[in-house]
Design a protein around this motif. Structure first.
Motif, mmCIF file in Angstrom:
data_model
loop_
_atom_site.group_PDB
_atom_site.id
_atom_site.type_symbol
_atom_site.label_atom_id
_atom_site.label_comp_id
_atom_site.label_asym_id
_atom_site.label_seq_id
_atom_site.Cartn_x
_atom_site.Cartn_y
_atom_site.Cartn_z
ATOM 1 N N MET A 46 0.848 -1.193 0.000
ATOM 2 C CA MET A 46 0.000 0.000 0.000
ATOM 3 C C MET A 46 0.882 1.241 0.000
ATOM 4 O O MET A 46 1.855 1.321 0.751
ATOM 5 N N THR A 47 0.553 2.211 -0.845
ATOM 6 C CA THR A 47 1.309 3.448 -0.945
ATOM 7 C C THR A 47 0.721 4.507 -0.026
ATOM 8 O O THR A 47 -0.482 4.743 -0.024
ATOM 9 N N VAL A 48 1.573 5.152 0.775
ATOM 10 C CA VAL A 48 1.162 6.260 1.625
ATOM 11 C C VAL A 48 1.952 7.492 1.206
ATOM 12 O O VAL A 48 3.185 7.445 1.099
ATOM 13 N N VAL A 49 1.253 8.594 0.981
ATOM 14 C CA VAL A 49 1.895 9.842 0.592
ATOM 15 C C VAL A 49 1.494 10.923 1.580
ATOM 16 O O VAL A 49 0.304 11.152 1.822
ATOM 17 N N ASP A 50 2.501 11.582 2.161
ATOM 18 C CA ASP A 50 2.253 12.716 3.043
ATOM 19 C C ASP A 50 2.272 13.994 2.219
ATOM 20 O O ASP A 50 3.022 14.116 1.247
ATOM 21 N N ALA A 51 1.483 14.957 2.623
ATOM 22 C CA ALA A 51 1.460 16.242 1.934
ATOM 23 C C ALA A 51 2.585 17.127 2.454
ATOM 24 O O ALA A 51 2.638 17.462 3.641
ATOM 25 N N ALA A 52 3.515 17.499 1.570
ATOM 26 C CA ALA A 52 4.509 18.507 1.914
ATOM 27 C C ALA A 52 3.817 19.872 1.981
ATOM 28 O O ALA A 52 2.674 20.026 1.525
ATOM 29 N N LEU A 53 4.494 20.858 2.529
ATOM 30 C CA LEU A 53 3.903 22.183 2.616
ATOM 31 C C LEU A 53 3.642 22.766 1.236
ATOM 32 O O LEU A 53 4.430 22.587 0.305
ATOM 33 N N THR A 54 2.528 23.453 1.119
ATOM 34 C CA THR A 54 2.222 24.227 -0.079
ATOM 35 C C THR A 54 3.000 25.539 -0.028
ATOM 36 O O THR A 54 3.052 26.204 1.009
ATOM 37 N N ARG A 55 3.610 25.904 -1.132
ATOM 38 C CA ARG A 55 4.294 27.201 -1.212
ATOM 39 C C ARG A 55 3.313 28.231 -1.771
ATOM 40 O O ARG A 55 2.723 28.017 -2.832
ATOM 41 N N LEU A 56 3.154 29.309 -1.053
ATOM 42 C CA LEU A 56 2.228 30.374 -1.453
ATOM 43 C C LEU A 56 3.026 31.599 -1.865
ATOM 44 O O LEU A 56 3.865 32.092 -1.106
ATOM 45 N N ILE A 57 2.771 32.075 -3.083
ATOM 46 C CA ILE A 57 3.422 33.286 -3.575
ATOM 47 C C ILE A 57 2.345 34.309 -3.880
ATOM 48 O O ILE A 57 1.489 34.085 -4.755
ATOM 49 N N HIS A 58 2.348 35.419 -3.146
ATOM 50 C CA HIS A 58 1.409 36.499 -3.420
ATOM 51 C C HIS A 58 1.911 37.275 -4.645
ATOM 52 O O HIS A 58 3.037 37.787 -4.638
ATOM 53 N N ILE A 59 1.083 37.366 -5.666
ATOM 54 C CA ILE A 59 1.488 38.068 -6.883
ATOM 55 C C ILE A 59 1.044 39.530 -6.757
ATOM 56 O O ILE A 59 -0.070 39.906 -7.132
ATOM 57 N N ASP A 60 1.922 40.327 -6.166
ATOM 58 C CA ASP A 60 1.624 41.741 -5.943
ATOM 59 C C ASP A 60 2.648 42.657 -6.602
ATOM 60 O O ASP A 60 2.629 43.870 -6.414
ATOM 61 N N HIS A 61 3.569 42.066 -7.388
ATOM 62 C CA HIS A 61 4.599 42.832 -8.084
ATOM 63 C C HIS A 61 5.183 41.917 -9.145
ATOM 64 O O HIS A 61 5.144 40.678 -9.010
ATOM 65 N N ILE A 62 5.745 42.497 -10.202
ATOM 66 C CA ILE A 62 6.298 41.686 -11.278
ATOM 67 C C ILE A 62 7.379 40.749 -10.772
ATOM 68 O O ILE A 62 7.557 39.634 -11.287
ATOM 69 N N SER A 63 8.109 41.136 -9.716
ATOM 70 C CA SER A 63 9.161 40.268 -9.180
ATOM 71 C C SER A 63 8.588 38.970 -8.624
ATOM 72 O O SER A 63 9.288 37.956 -8.563
ATOM 73 N N ALA A 64 7.307 38.985 -8.216
ATOM 74 C CA ALA A 64 6.685 37.774 -7.682
ATOM 75 C C ALA A 64 6.542 36.705 -8.757
ATOM 76 O O ALA A 64 6.470 35.509 -8.442
ATOM 77 N N VAL A 65 6.481 37.117 -10.023
ATOM 78 C CA VAL A 65 6.422 36.143 -11.117
ATOM 79 C C VAL A 65 7.674 35.280 -11.100
ATOM 80 O O VAL A 65 7.612 34.052 -11.254
ATOM 81 N N TYR A 66 8.821 35.909 -10.882
ATOM 82 C CA TYR A 66 10.070 35.152 -10.843
ATOM 83 C C TYR A 66 10.126 34.265 -9.605
ATOM 84 O O TYR A 66 10.668 33.157 -9.658
ATOM 85 N N ALA A 67 9.558 34.724 -8.509
ATOM 86 C CA ALA A 67 9.508 33.897 -7.300
ATOM 87 C C ALA A 67 8.662 32.651 -7.534
ATOM 88 O O ALA A 67 9.017 31.550 -7.094
ATOM 89 N N ALA A 68 7.521 32.802 -8.221
ATOM 90 C CA ALA A 68 6.656 31.654 -8.522
ATOM 91 C C ALA A 68 7.360 30.677 -9.457
ATOM 92 O O ALA A 68 7.271 29.450 -9.291
ATOM 93 N N THR A 69 8.068 31.215 -10.448
ATOM 94 C CA THR A 69 8.798 30.373 -11.388
ATOM 95 C C THR A 69 9.882 29.576 -10.668
ATOM 96 O O THR A 69 10.051 28.371 -10.896
ATOM 97 N N ARG A 70 10.618 30.241 -9.790
ATOM 98 C CA ARG A 70 11.675 29.572 -9.037
ATOM 99 C C ARG A 70 11.098 28.501 -8.112
ATOM 100 O O ARG A 70 11.631 27.390 -8.016
ATOM 101 N N ALA A 71 9.979 28.813 -7.447
ATOM 102 C CA ALA A 71 9.356 27.840 -6.559
ATOM 103 C C ALA A 71 8.922 26.597 -7.326
ATOM 104 O O ALA A 71 9.093 25.465 -6.855
ATOM 105 N N ALA A 72 8.353 26.783 -8.502
ATOM 106 C CA ALA A 72 7.912 25.647 -9.310
ATOM 107 C C ALA A 72 9.087 24.764 -9.703
ATOM 108 O O ALA A 72 8.997 23.525 -9.644
#
Length: 332
Positions: free
Chosen positions: A1-27
Motif C-alpha cells: 500500500m502506498t502512503v503519501v504525506d502532503a509537503a507544505l504548499t508554497r504560497l506566492i502572493h502576486i503583488d509585483h512583477i518580481s513575484a512572477v520570478y519567485a513563482a517560477t523559481r518555486a515551481a
C-alpha cells in the motif's frame, strides 16, 4: 500500500512583477524535490510563469500555490484571483494567444505543457486555474489538497496524508492544537501512526493515535475511506467533513474531544455513494462561509475547488489543510 504525506504548499502572493520570478523559481524547486526530470521541471516553471504573469498583468494580483501532488509523482500549480475575470475563456485558451512577453505563449501553452489543466473564470468574480505536471506514465487520481502554515511561520500544525490500494483510498487530516512547532509535532506523530499501518480500521487508527499523542498537546483528527462499499468516516474534534452533490451538502460529524488528551468512544459511520459526490475534509484554518452555495449547480473540478477555498476562505491567523476527492474517486 502506498502512503503519501502532503509537503507544505508554497504560497506566492502576486503583488509585483518580481513575484512572477519567485513563482517560477518555486515551481522549479518543487519539481526537483518531486524527482521530476529536468525537462518536466522546466515545463512546470513555464506554467508557473504564465499563470503568475496573467495575475500580474490582467487581474491586478492574486496568489499562486505550488506543491508536490498527492495524486501522483509530480507538481501542482494553482493560480487564483478576484480580478475582472474572462467572458470568453475559449478565446484565451487558444495556444499562442498572449498580450505579454512570457516564457510560453499564454494559457494555451499551459494546457499544452501540463498533464492536466483546469480553469474557471467569470466576469466580476475572478479566475481560478489548476495545472498538474506528473511523471511519464502517470495520469493521477481526482484528488486535490492544500497545506499552509500560519502566515509568517515555517512549520505547520495541520497535516494531510493519503494511502492507496486497488479500489480503496484512505485519507487523514490532522489539526494539532494551536499552531507552530508544538502543533506540528502533534500532527507529525499522528501521521507517523497512519503511515505505519494505513489499512487498519478507522477507530483503531484513532485509538493508536491517541496513545502516540499523549506526550503532545493533542490534535483534532478525521479519517475517511473510499471504496466500493461507499464512504467510511471517523473523526474527533473540529476537522470538518462534507459530502457535496449538485443538490445538497451532507456534513460528516466528528465527536467532541482531543486525540491525545480526551478521546471518547469512537466508531466509523458508513455512507453509500453513487459515484457523483465530491468529498472534502478540512481544518478550521479554512472558513465555512462557502458552504451556503456549495451545492448549487454542477460540482466544480476538484483542483479548482481546493484552490478556491484556500484563496478565498483561508484564515491567515491559523494553519490550514484540506483534501478533496472528486466524483467517483476510489470507487473503481
Amino acid at each position: 500500500m502506498t502512503v503519501v504525506d502532503a509537503a507544505l504548499t508554497r504560497l506566492i502572493h502576486i503583488d509585483h512583477i518580481s513575484a512572477v520570478y519567485a513563482a517560477t523559481r518555486a515551481a522549479r524547486e518543487v519539481a526537483a524535490e518531486a524527482g521530476l526530470p529536468e525537462v518536466l521541471a522546466e515545463r512546470t516553471a513555464v506554467i508557473a510563469s504564465e499563470l503568475a504573469t496573467n495575475l500580474d498583468k490582467h487581474a491586478g494580483g492574486g496568489a499562486v500555490f505550488v506543491q508536490r501532488s498527492l495524486a501522483g509523482p509530480g507538481v501542482e500549480v494553482h493560480a487564483v484571483d478576484t480580478g475582472p475575470g474572462m467572458d470568453d475563456l475559449a478565446h484565451w485558451r487558444v495556444d499562442g494567444h498572449t498580450t505579454t512577453e512570457t516564457l510560453g505563449t499564454g494559457l494555451g501553452a499551459v494546457g499544452r505543457l501540463a498533464t492536466d489543466f483546469r480553469i474557471r473564470s467569470a466576469p466580476g468574480v475572478g479566475t481560478v486555474a489548476a495545472a498538474r505536471v506528473l511523471a511519464p506514465g502517470h495520469h493521477g487520481a481526482d484528488l486535490a489538497h492544500v497545506r499552509l502554515p500560519r502566515e509568517g511561520e515555517e512549520r505547520c500544525g495541520d497535516a494531510v496524508a493519503v494511502s492507496a490500494m486497488p479500489g480503496v483510498r484512505t485519507a487523514v487530516v490532522v489539526d494539532g492544537l494551536g499552531h507552530g512547532p508544538e502543533a506540528s509535532d502533534a500532527a507529525e506523530a499522528a501521521i507517523a501512526v497512519f503511515r505505519g499501518d494505513p489499512d487498519r480500521a478507522l477507530p483503531e487508527h484513532l485509538n493508536a493515535m491517541h496513545r502516540a499523542l499523549r506526550q503532545t498537546r493533542g490534535a483534532a483528527i478525521a479519517l475517511a475511506r473510499l471504496s466500493e462499499r461507499g464512504l467510511e468516516f471517523c473523526g474527533v474534534g473540529n476537522v470538518s467533513g462534507l459530502v457535496l452533490t449538485p443538490r445538497q451538502t451532507r456534513p460528516l460529524l466528528s465527536v467532541p474531544g482531543v486525540v491525545g488528551l480526551t478521546l471518547p468512544p469512537v466508531r466509523a459511520r458508513t455512507l453509500p455513494l453513487t459515484g457523483h459526490e465530491l468529498l472534502v475534509l478540512h481544518t478550521d484554518g479554512i472558513g465555512t462561509a462557502w458552504r451556503g452555495s456549495a451545492a448549487l449547480g454542477p460540482l466544480p473540478a476538484t483542483a479548482l475547488f481546493a484552490a478556491d477555498l484556500a484563496h478565498r476562505h483561508r484564515d491567515l491567523r491559523d494553519d490550514a489543510a484540506l483534501i478533496a476527492f472528486g466524483p467517483g474517486e476510489g470507487l473503481s
